[in-house]
Design a protein around this motif. Structure first.
Motif, PDB file in Angstrom:
ATOM      1  N   UNK A 151       0.863  -1.178   0.000  1.00 58.14           N
ATOM      2  CA  UNK A 151       0.000   0.000   0.000  1.00 58.14           C
ATOM      3  C   UNK A 151       0.901   1.230   0.000  1.00 58.14           C
ATOM      4  N   UNK A 152       0.320   2.385  -0.260  1.00 63.05           N
ATOM      5  CA  UNK A 152       1.109   3.614  -0.186  1.00 63.05           C
ATOM      6  C   UNK A 152       1.667   3.795   1.221  1.00 63.05           C
ATOM      7  N   UNK A 153       0.864   3.483   2.218  1.00 59.50           N
ATOM      8  CA  UNK A 153       1.308   3.640   3.610  1.00 59.50           C
ATOM      9  C   UNK A 153       2.462   2.700   3.939  1.00 59.50           C
ATOM     10  N   UNK A 154       2.397   1.466   3.460  1.00 57.84           N
ATOM     11  CA  UNK A 154       3.480   0.509   3.719  1.00 57.84           C
ATOM     12  C   UNK A 154       4.775   0.955   3.061  1.00 57.84           C
ATOM     13  N   UNK A 155       4.685   1.410   1.817  1.00 62.77           N
ATOM     14  CA  UNK A 155       5.882   1.888   1.124  1.00 62.77           C
ATOM     15  C   UNK A 155       6.438   3.122   1.828  1.00 62.77           C
ATOM     16  N   UNK A 156       5.569   4.015   2.221  1.00 65.08           N
ATOM     17  CA  UNK A 156       6.008   5.224   2.920  1.00 65.08           C
ATOM     18  C   UNK A 156       6.746   4.859   4.210  1.00 65.08           C
ATOM     19  N   UNK A 157       6.195   3.938   4.948  1.00 61.88           N
ATOM     20  CA  UNK A 157       6.816   3.489   6.197  1.00 61.88           C
ATOM     21  C   UNK A 157       8.176   2.849   5.925  1.00 61.88           C
ATOM     22  N   UNK A 216      10.305   3.451   3.596  1.00 59.98           N
ATOM     23  CA  UNK A 216      11.386   4.319   3.115  1.00 59.98           C
ATOM     24  C   UNK A 216      11.454   5.655   3.837  1.00 59.98           C
ATOM     25  N   UNK A 217      10.652   5.853   4.882  1.00 62.69           N
ATOM     26  CA  UNK A 217      10.763   7.061   5.689  1.00 62.69           C
ATOM     27  C   UNK A 217      10.083   8.292   5.110  1.00 62.69           C
ATOM     28  N   UNK A 218       9.065   8.083   4.298  1.00 60.83           N
ATOM     29  CA  UNK A 218       8.291   9.193   3.754  1.00 60.83           C
ATOM     30  C   UNK A 218       6.866   9.120   4.288  1.00 60.83           C
ATOM     31  N   UNK A 219       6.086  10.135   4.009  1.00 64.03           N
ATOM     32  CA  UNK A 219       4.677  10.103   4.397  1.00 64.03           C
ATOM     33  C   UNK A 219       3.864   9.455   3.277  1.00 64.03           C
ATOM     34  N   UNK A 220       2.695   8.950   3.639  1.00 64.70           N
ATOM     35  CA  UNK A 220       1.806   8.366   2.643  1.00 64.70           C
ATOM     36  C   UNK A 220       1.388   9.432   1.635  1.00 64.70           C
ATOM     37  N   UNK A 221       1.200  10.657   2.104  1.00 67.16           N
ATOM     38  CA  UNK A 221       0.797  11.722   1.180  1.00 67.16           C
ATOM     39  C   UNK A 221       1.908  12.037   0.172  1.00 67.16           C
ATOM     40  N   UNK A 222       3.174  11.886   0.569  1.00 67.15           N
ATOM     41  CA  UNK A 222       4.284  12.093  -0.369  1.00 67.15           C
ATOM     42  C   UNK A 222       4.238  11.031  -1.466  1.00 67.15           C
ATOM     43  N   UNK A 223       4.009   9.776  -1.079  1.00 65.52           N
ATOM     44  CA  UNK A 223       3.910   8.698  -2.072  1.00 65.52           C
ATOM     45  C   UNK A 223       2.760   8.982  -3.031  1.00 65.52           C
ATOM     46  N   UNK A 224       1.629   9.382  -2.493  1.00 62.14           N
ATOM     47  CA  UNK A 224       0.465   9.710  -3.316  1.00 62.14           C
ATOM     48  C   UNK A 224       0.777  10.856  -4.278  1.00 62.14           C
ATOM     49  N   UNK A 225       1.450  11.875  -3.780  1.00 61.59           N
ATOM     50  CA  UNK A 225       1.798  13.030  -4.612  1.00 61.59           C
ATOM     51  C   UNK A 225       2.763  12.655  -5.732  1.00 61.59           C
ATOM     52  N   UNK A 257       7.213  -8.054   1.270  1.00 62.74           N
ATOM     53  CA  UNK A 257       6.577  -6.774   1.570  1.00 62.74           C
ATOM     54  C   UNK A 257       6.438  -6.543   3.071  1.00 62.74           C
ATOM     55  N   UNK A 258       6.366  -7.621   3.851  1.00 62.65           N
ATOM     56  CA  UNK A 258       6.300  -7.466   5.309  1.00 62.65           C
ATOM     57  C   UNK A 258       7.630  -6.912   5.821  1.00 62.65           C
ATOM     58  N   UNK A 259       8.729  -7.502   5.341  1.00 62.50           N
ATOM     59  CA  UNK A 259      10.053  -7.014   5.728  1.00 62.50           C
ATOM     60  C   UNK A 259      10.233  -5.559   5.311  1.00 62.50           C
ATOM     61  N   UNK A 260       9.895  -5.236   4.052  1.00 62.19           N
ATOM     62  CA  UNK A 260      10.119  -3.886   3.538  1.00 62.19           C
ATOM     63  C   UNK A 260       9.164  -2.862   4.138  1.00 62.19           C
ATOM     64  N   UNK A 261       8.113  -3.317   4.799  1.00 61.26           N
ATOM     65  CA  UNK A 261       7.214  -2.366   5.444  1.00 61.26           C
ATOM     66  C   UNK A 261       7.746  -1.916   6.805  1.00 61.26           C
ATOM     67  N   UNK A 262       8.806  -2.581   7.290  1.00 60.43           N
ATOM     68  CA  UNK A 262       9.428  -2.175   8.552  1.00 60.43           C
ATOM     69  C   UNK A 262      10.197  -0.868   8.374  1.00 60.43           C
ATOM     70  N   UNK A 263      10.383  -0.164   9.466  1.00 54.44           N
ATOM     71  CA  UNK A 263      11.219   1.041   9.438  1.00 54.44           C
ATOM     72  C   UNK A 263      12.655   0.619   9.134  1.00 54.44           C
ATOM     73  N   UNK A 264      13.444   1.484   8.491  1.00 50.58           N
ATOM     74  CA  UNK A 264      14.832   1.133   8.175  1.00 50.58           C
ATOM     75  C   UNK A 264      15.623   0.630   9.379  1.00 50.58           C
ATOM     76  N   UNK A 265      15.458   1.258  10.542  1.00 51.85           N
ATOM     77  CA  UNK A 265      16.216   0.804  11.715  1.00 51.85           C
ATOM     78  C   UNK A 265      15.763  -0.580  12.170  1.00 51.85           C
ATOM     79  N   UNK A 266      14.475  -0.904  11.975  1.00 48.71           N
ATOM     80  CA  UNK A 266      13.988  -2.236  12.329  1.00 48.71           C
ATOM     81  C   UNK A 266      14.474  -3.287  11.341  1.00 48.71           C
TER      82      UNK A 266
END
Length: 123
Positions: A18-24, A26-35, A93-102
């Motif tokens: 989802x946009x939210x998962x990708x945003x999470x 890579x450290x961006x907001x969901x609205x940035x992904x949408x934009x 996608x579960x792994x990549x949805x984690x925060x970079x530090x996680x």
């Protein structure tokens, strides 16, 4: 796919994110992904993070040049002992949805476990 936004959306959907998962991831907001996807925002911040989270080549993602497959994933598939994704019971996608530090914590933990298994006496 002519634009960055089209390539981003296409790849995100193919990866099952989802946009939210990708945003999470890579450290961006969901609205940035949408934009980015709808073209209202042109200059991608954290382009490298986006490319890594999606496992695509950064030049392909940003400019549409070359192939979508990242150099690291091509190298991994060329190596005979390396599978494209080493954990069949964990969806990428579960792994990549984690925060970079996680993700780094997971990598460090798995590395330590492998080292201990290699060092343990064989019975």
């Amino acid at each position: 796919m002519k634009t960055f936004g089209e390539r981003l959306r296409h790849t995100r959907i193919r990866r099952g994110l989802s946009q939210a998962q990708l945003a999470h991831a890579c450290g961006l907001s969901q609205s940035a992904i949408s934009s980015y996807e709808n073209g209202s925002r042109q200059s991608p911040k954290k382009l490298l993070n986006l490319a890594q989270a999606l496992s695509v080549d950064i030049y392909w993602l940003s400019r549409g040049e070359g192939t979508a497959e990242s150099a690291s994933s091509m190298a991994a598939t060329m190596h005979e002992h390396t599978a494209p994704w080493p954990f069949p019971s964990i969806e990428p996608h579960v792994f990549w949805s984690l925060k970079p530090k996680d993700r780094k914590t997971v990598e460090t933990t798995v590395s330590a476990l492998i080292d201990s298994l290699i060092a343990s006496p064989k019975y």
